[in-house]
Scaffold this active site. Structure first.
Site, PDB file in Angstrom:
ATOM      1  CG  HIS A  70       6.089  -7.784   0.299  1.00 58.22           C
ATOM      2  ND1 HIS A  70       5.127  -7.951   0.958  1.00 58.22           N
ATOM      3  CD2 HIS A  70       5.903  -6.264  -0.137  1.00 58.22           C
ATOM      4  CE1 HIS A  70       4.046  -7.206   0.577  1.00 58.22           C
ATOM      5  NE2 HIS A  70       4.521  -6.210  -0.038  1.00 58.22           N
ATOM      6  CG  ASP A  72       5.610  -9.426   4.468  1.00 53.94           C
ATOM      7  OD1 ASP A  72       6.250  -9.238   3.425  1.00 53.94           O
ATOM      8  OD2 ASP A  72       5.852  -8.752   5.556  1.00 53.94           O
ATOM      9  CD  GLU A 136       6.705  -3.783   2.229  1.00 48.60           C
ATOM     10  OE1 GLU A 136       6.658  -2.509   1.815  1.00 48.60           O
ATOM     11  OE2 GLU A 136       5.459  -4.263   2.216  1.00 48.60           O
ATOM     12  CD  GLU A 137       2.693  -5.244   3.903  1.00 44.37           C
ATOM     13  OE1 GLU A 137       2.405  -4.092   4.406  1.00 44.37           O
ATOM     14  OE2 GLU A 137       1.876  -5.414   2.837  1.00 44.37           O
ATOM     15  CG  HIS A 354      -2.706  -2.988   3.456  1.00 45.57           C
ATOM     16  ND1 HIS A 354      -1.836  -2.277   4.430  1.00 45.57           N
ATOM     17  CD2 HIS A 354      -1.818  -3.703   2.739  1.00 45.57           C
ATOM     18  CE1 HIS A 354      -0.691  -2.601   4.016  1.00 45.57           C
ATOM     19  NE2 HIS A 354      -0.647  -3.506   3.027  1.00 45.57           N
TER      20      HIS A 354
END
Length: 381
Positions: A70, A72, A136-137, A354
């Site tokens: 992903h 994103d 995905e997030e 993150h």
């Protein structure tokens, strides 16, 4: 064509502000790079989400190796706390900084670079597929799920798939993910009757019932773990009443629990158990308890076999470490792919994902490309 530099490609992707659900230019960039590399690309957008499907080789080939990832990224958090530009892709002391640098634009760049170089240098007897999502997030309803739905409708398929998520905690090559725990969240609302704290007989206090319910759920030992999974876990996340008064019995209180569960359970069975406990406590206290459940993913495991052995041998050869087969961590899009074909996950060290000042080792990006390229070579050998 010249070899693709995965570090430069990672930097270009990090400079794309693709905070879920924004595409941010990341998939446009990848489509251009992959098309120049000989891949046939198709945008598979759905529900306002951008997705990219790229294939080299004949549709319906006898063997098709797939990569999934992903582009994103999660929000920045406190932007003022960043010491490096969050979308600057600046390199300092051997690390490339930026949101998504670890999770997982470096992984996408590495497998895209490896795939392009591989098919152009040693065209295989088969096909190579890249399924890349921009969701995905987030809720993930229109990301990899949309790609797989489109593949089914268009007779596209992967024989096996490698998801390029970060898989190691401390050093490169620590672990390969062969499964993931299931995840579900239950939201409870208990409604009573508001009243004066000095006259409890004229009210119905929902708080004792909620305390009892949370204790019952969190105290339950669901299992002792399985061959591939740790024990399942029930965690109370919040109890919210919002009552600032010291002399008022509240009318309502809310709470939620999260369950991470192994392959002993399914979400339906756990939902039935929680509903049964809520019904019993509602009857005991004479209150109404409402429950709403959101399932993020079911537990799954790809049994150790040819795919995990192939990836494990390559990882050990390139890093000097024999990776353990793991099912730790949260959810990933492998939960969707597992219904399509055998799937494992391998990627970089995820220590900073993150976080503020998220960063990735420049050396590891190149190493990951080498590992992915060797996996392709050995798979088609």
């Amino acid at each position: 064509m010249s070899p693709i530099d995965p570090v430069a490609l990672t930097a270009d992707l990090v400079r794309c502000p693709s905070v879920t659900p924004a595409e941010g230019g990341a998939l446009v960039l990848l489509e251009d790079v992959l098309t120049q590399g000989g891949f046939t690309c198709t945008r598979v957008d759905r529900g306002g989400i951008s997705n990219l499907y790229a294939r080299w080789g004949r549709k319906g080939a006898n063997r098709t190796f797939g990569f999934n990832g992903h582009t994103d990224v999660v929000p920045l958090g406190d932007e003022a706390a960043w010491t490096m530009p969050p979308f600057g892709a600046e390199i300092k002391d051997g690390y490339l900084y930026g949101r998504g640098s670890t999770d997982m634009k470096s992984g996408v760049a590495a497998f895209a670079a490896a795939a392009i170089d591989f098919v152009n240098e040693t065209p295989p007897d088969g096909a190579v597929v890249l399924a890349i999502t921009g969701d995905e997030e987030g809720d993930a309803l229109d990301g990899t799920a949309a790609l797989l739905d489109w593949m089914a409708a268009n007779n596209e398929a992967m024989s096996v798939c490698l998801v390029g998520e970060p898989t190691s905690l401390n050093v490169m090559g620590e672990a390969i993910k062969i499964g993931r725990r299931g995840s579900m969240t239950a939201f409870f609302t208990i409604t009573g009757v508001q009243g004066h704290a000095a006259y409890p007989q004229q009210a119905k206090n929902p708080m004792p019932a909620m305390a009892r319910l949370m204790d019952v759920l969190s105290s339950r030992v669901l299992d002792q773990g399985t061959d591939h999974f740790d024990p399942s876990s029930v965690q109370v996340l919040t109890i919210d009443t919002g009552n600032p008064a010291t002399n008022v019995i509240p009318a309502q209180t809310k709470a939620c629990v999260n369950i991470r569960f192994n392959d002993t359970h399914g979400s339906a069975g756990l939902t039935a158990w929680m509903q049964d406990e809520a019904d019993k406590i509602a009857a005991d206290f004479g209150l109404r308890i409402e429950m709403r459940v959101r399932v993020t993913g079911e537990s799954f495991v790809t049994p150790p076999g040819a795919l995990s052995e192939l990836v494990g041998k390559v990882v050990e050869a390139e890093t000097g470490r024999k990776p353990k087969l793991s099912t730790s961590g949260g959810t990933s899009d492998a939960r969707f792919v597992k219904s399509h074909c055998p799937v494992v996950e391998f990627g970089l060290v995820g220590k900073t994902m993150h976080q503020v000042d998220e960063c990735v080792s420049v050396e590891q990006i190149g190493q990951l490309k080498t590992i992915y390229k060797r996996i392709l070579t050995d798979y088609f050998a």
